[in-house]
Motif scaffolding. Structure first.
Motif, short mmCIF file in Angstrom:
data_model
loop_
_atom_site.label_atom_id
_atom_site.label_comp_id
_atom_site.label_asym_id
_atom_site.label_seq_id
_atom_site.Cartn_x
_atom_site.Cartn_y
_atom_site.Cartn_z
N HIS A 1 0.83 -1.21 0.00
CA HIS A 1 0.00 0.00 0.00
C HIS A 1 0.86 1.27 0.00
O HIS A 1 1.87 1.35 0.71
CB HIS A 1 -0.91 0.02 1.22
CG HIS A 1 -2.21 -0.69 1.02
ND1 HIS A 1 -2.31 -1.88 0.33
CD2 HIS A 1 -3.48 -0.37 1.41
CE1 HIS A 1 -3.58 -2.27 0.32
NE2 HIS A 1 -4.31 -1.37 0.96
N VAL A 2 0.42 2.23 -0.77
CA VAL A 2 1.06 3.53 -0.82
C VAL A 2 0.69 4.30 0.45
O VAL A 2 -0.47 4.35 0.84
CB VAL A 2 0.60 4.32 -2.06
CG1 VAL A 2 1.19 5.73 -2.06
CG2 VAL A 2 0.98 3.57 -3.33
N GLY A 3 1.68 4.87 1.11
CA GLY A 3 1.41 5.70 2.27
C GLY A 3 1.28 4.95 3.58
O GLY A 3 0.82 5.53 4.58
N ARG A 4 1.68 3.68 3.60
CA ARG A 4 1.59 2.91 4.85
C ARG A 4 2.62 3.40 5.85
O ARG A 4 3.79 3.56 5.52
CB ARG A 4 1.80 1.42 4.55
CG ARG A 4 1.78 0.53 5.79
CD ARG A 4 1.79 -0.95 5.40
NE ARG A 4 2.94 -1.30 4.60
CZ ARG A 4 4.14 -1.62 5.09
NH1 ARG A 4 4.35 -1.59 6.40
NH2 ARG A 4 5.13 -1.95 4.30
N PRO A 5 2.21 3.63 7.11
CA PRO A 5 3.13 4.17 8.11
C PRO A 5 4.06 3.11 8.69
O PRO A 5 3.87 1.91 8.49
CB PRO A 5 2.20 4.71 9.19
CG PRO A 5 0.98 3.85 9.08
CD PRO A 5 0.83 3.53 7.62
N GLY A 6 5.04 3.57 9.47
CA GLY A 6 5.99 2.69 10.13
C GLY A 6 6.17 3.05 11.59
O GLY A 6 5.42 3.86 12.15
N ALA A 7 7.20 2.49 12.21
CA ALA A 7 7.43 2.69 13.64
C ALA A 7 7.65 4.16 13.97
O ALA A 7 7.20 4.65 15.02
CB ALA A 7 8.63 1.86 14.09
N GLY A 8 8.32 4.89 13.11
CA GLY A 8 8.57 6.30 13.36
C GLY A 8 7.30 7.12 13.45
O GLY A 8 7.24 8.12 14.17
N ASP A 9 6.26 6.69 12.74
CA ASP A 9 4.98 7.40 12.79
C ASP A 9 4.30 7.22 14.14
O ASP A 9 3.62 8.13 14.63
CB ASP A 9 4.06 6.90 11.66
CG ASP A 9 4.63 7.20 10.29
OD1 ASP A 9 4.45 8.33 9.82
OD2 ASP A 9 5.25 6.30 9.69
#
Length: 506
Positions: free
Chosen positions: A454-462
């Motif tokens: 998916h485009v724009g999927r967040p990660g741990a930093g978010d």
């Protein structure tokens, strides 16, 4: 304590780099995904199945449960039916007003009246948990995320109402939000443990990645009738809820002594014996959702049964009883007093019925299966909610969805339950964290690629940007601090065990 013998690794802030990739690969390969699916696979009724007797072994399961207590169970059934009649009369008169409400700004000083009603009903609305403008911004982000990723699965496929999304930016922000975590703490502290050293902390919420609903006016396909999550057959099985003897008071004919708020008995429970798609593995003290729209009764919202201990006792005992004289008409609305009268019901261990239960699905309830619950009167709508309101219901609560969305605008929520820190929950968090980092679905739900592309999927930093301490801990991205003053020995030990399971200690 465990923390005294376990050596700590590098500081948490250093774990947001390459090492997270290692955590992800290790945990992802440790447990196989469930088969692909959507919310319809979690319930027999949505899957097109019929309610019927189960395999013969369940006849023996029932007999073992109440062995030696048959007469006491029979007597308790009669008391229960009388109590239900009285309580349902109250609920039918009050309707949605029976559901206690509190404003978020008041939870530090909740009134005795709210506390008493919440303990009795098991449901509550907490108003204004997140500012409305912030939540409406999240809803816009969700729409953009869905538009940018048209491959997102949903139910029903031709007119989506429930999306198979677990890791959207909006969901991440909501789950990690400080106010939401504070509301979860407030709710979970209604629970208690008979064992002062039980390995559970209701003061430390853990994240469970559930889906979201954006139900449109006119929808009648997401018509999920009365049900209870957290397994179905497992509630009667020795290797399910029997591991913690959760319902032993009911099986002994003492349903009045059953305490739905006791947590230590829930810790050994296995609520997913059959790897059902959508069957929850974590101990959720409360299920809940954060409203993203202004929604009232009959507008595609939720209904709940605020009887809690009585309703639980009834659906647990129902499989042990059958009518001496069947109803003249199978339409529940036509059931007469003669049919419902306690004298017409007898203890019956001759069959393998677990009414509304089926392997690998949620527990469902229906008027023709559970006539004394008078579901048409005892199921009440959630009061009108606004974006930012949080609604919660005890994990044993019967709940349902409006059969038709008769409103004029969307009925949207993010499902966000309240889960305590336990050893089993920590083990699940390790697997769930891997799914988050990889973008695959929460381990309890249908497998597949999920949002990995998916485009724009967040990660741990978010997550860290939203809530760098409690939010990160809830996601399993930061270690718990077991040296904080005031913790019980059980809290310290469960935090240390969780830290080891999550890879923060060697």
């Amino acid at each position: 304590m465990a923390s005294k013998v376990l050596s700590r690794v590098r500081p948490t802030t250093q774990l947001l780099g390459r090492s997270w990739q290692n955590f992800s690969r290790t945990a992802a390969t440790a447990a196989a995904q469930k088969k692909e699916g959507d919310i319809s696979d979690a319930f027999a009724s949505l899957s097109g199945m019929q309610f019927e007797p189960l395999e013969p072994r369940f006849k023996d399961v029932k007999a073992r449960l109440i062995a030696g207590h048959e007469q006491a169970v029979h007597d308790s059934w009669n008391r229960l039916l009388a109590s239900l009649r009285e309580e349902i009369s109250v609920i039918s008169k009050l309707g949605s007003k029976v559901i206690p409400e509190i404003d978020f700004k008041d939870i530090d000083d909740a009134s005795p009246e709210f506390r008493a009603e919440h303990k009795k009903r098991g449901v509550a609305v907490i108003r204004n948990v997140v500012p409305e403008s912030e939540v409406l911004g999240w809803k816009d982000e969700l729409r953009s995320y869905i538009k940018a990723n048209p491959q997102t699965k949903a139910f029903p496929p031709d007119n989506p109402q429930v999306y198979e999304l677990y890791w959207s930016p909006a969901q991440i922000k909501a789950r990690a939000h400080p106010n939401l975590i504070k509301a979860q703490k407030f709710l979970m502290e209604f629970w208690h443990s008979r064992d002062p050293n039980a390995l559970v902390s209701s003061s430390h919420p853990t994240m469970y990645a559930d889906r979201l609903r954006m139900r449109l006016p006119g929808d009648a396909k997401f018509a999920l009738g009365p049900h209870v999550d957290g397994g179905s057959c497992e509630r009667w099985e020795e290797e399910g809820y029997g591991r913690g003897k959760v319902y032993d008071a009911v099986w002994k004919g003492k349903w009045e002594e059953y305490d739905p708020w006791e947590s230590s008995t829930r810790l050994p429970v296995v609520s997913d014996l059959y790897q059902g798609v959508g069957a929850c593995s974590m101990f959720r003290m409360f299920q809940g959702w954060l409203a993203m729209s202004n929604t009232g009764p009959y507008e595609g919202t939720l209904l709940v049964n605020p009887l809690l201990n009585r309703a639980t006792a009834y659906f647990l005992l129902r499989p042990f009883f059958s009518p001496k004289v069947a109803a003249e008409n199978t339409t529940p609305e036509s059931y007469n007093e003669t049919f419902l009268d306690p004298n017409n019901w007898q203890l019956d261990l001759s069959n393998s019925w677990l009414h509304g239960a089926s392997l690998g699905h949620g527990q469902e309830l229906r008027p023709f299966l559970h006539p004394h619950l008078n579901l048409t009167s005892s199921m009440v709508h959630v009061p009108r909610v606004n974006p930012g309101d949080y609604f919660s219901w005890h994990c044993d609560t019967i709940h349902a969805v409006d059969s038709v969305h008769a409103g004029k605008s969307d009925s949207s929520v993010m499902y966000i339950p309240a889960c305590p820190l336990t050893v089993a929950n920590a083990e699940f968090m390790a697997r769930q964290r891997a799914c988050f980092l990889e973008g695959t679905p929460c381990p309890d739900f249908g497998g597949g690629k999920g949002e990995s592309e998916h485009v724009g999927r967040p990660g741990a930093g978010d997550v860290e940007a939203v809530n760098p301490v409690e939010g990160m801990q809830a996601f399993g991205l930061r270690e718990w601090d077991s040296d904080v003053p005031g913790l019980t020995s059980g809290q310290r030990e469960v935090m240390d065990r969780a830290n080891k399971m999550l890879g923060f200690y060697d």
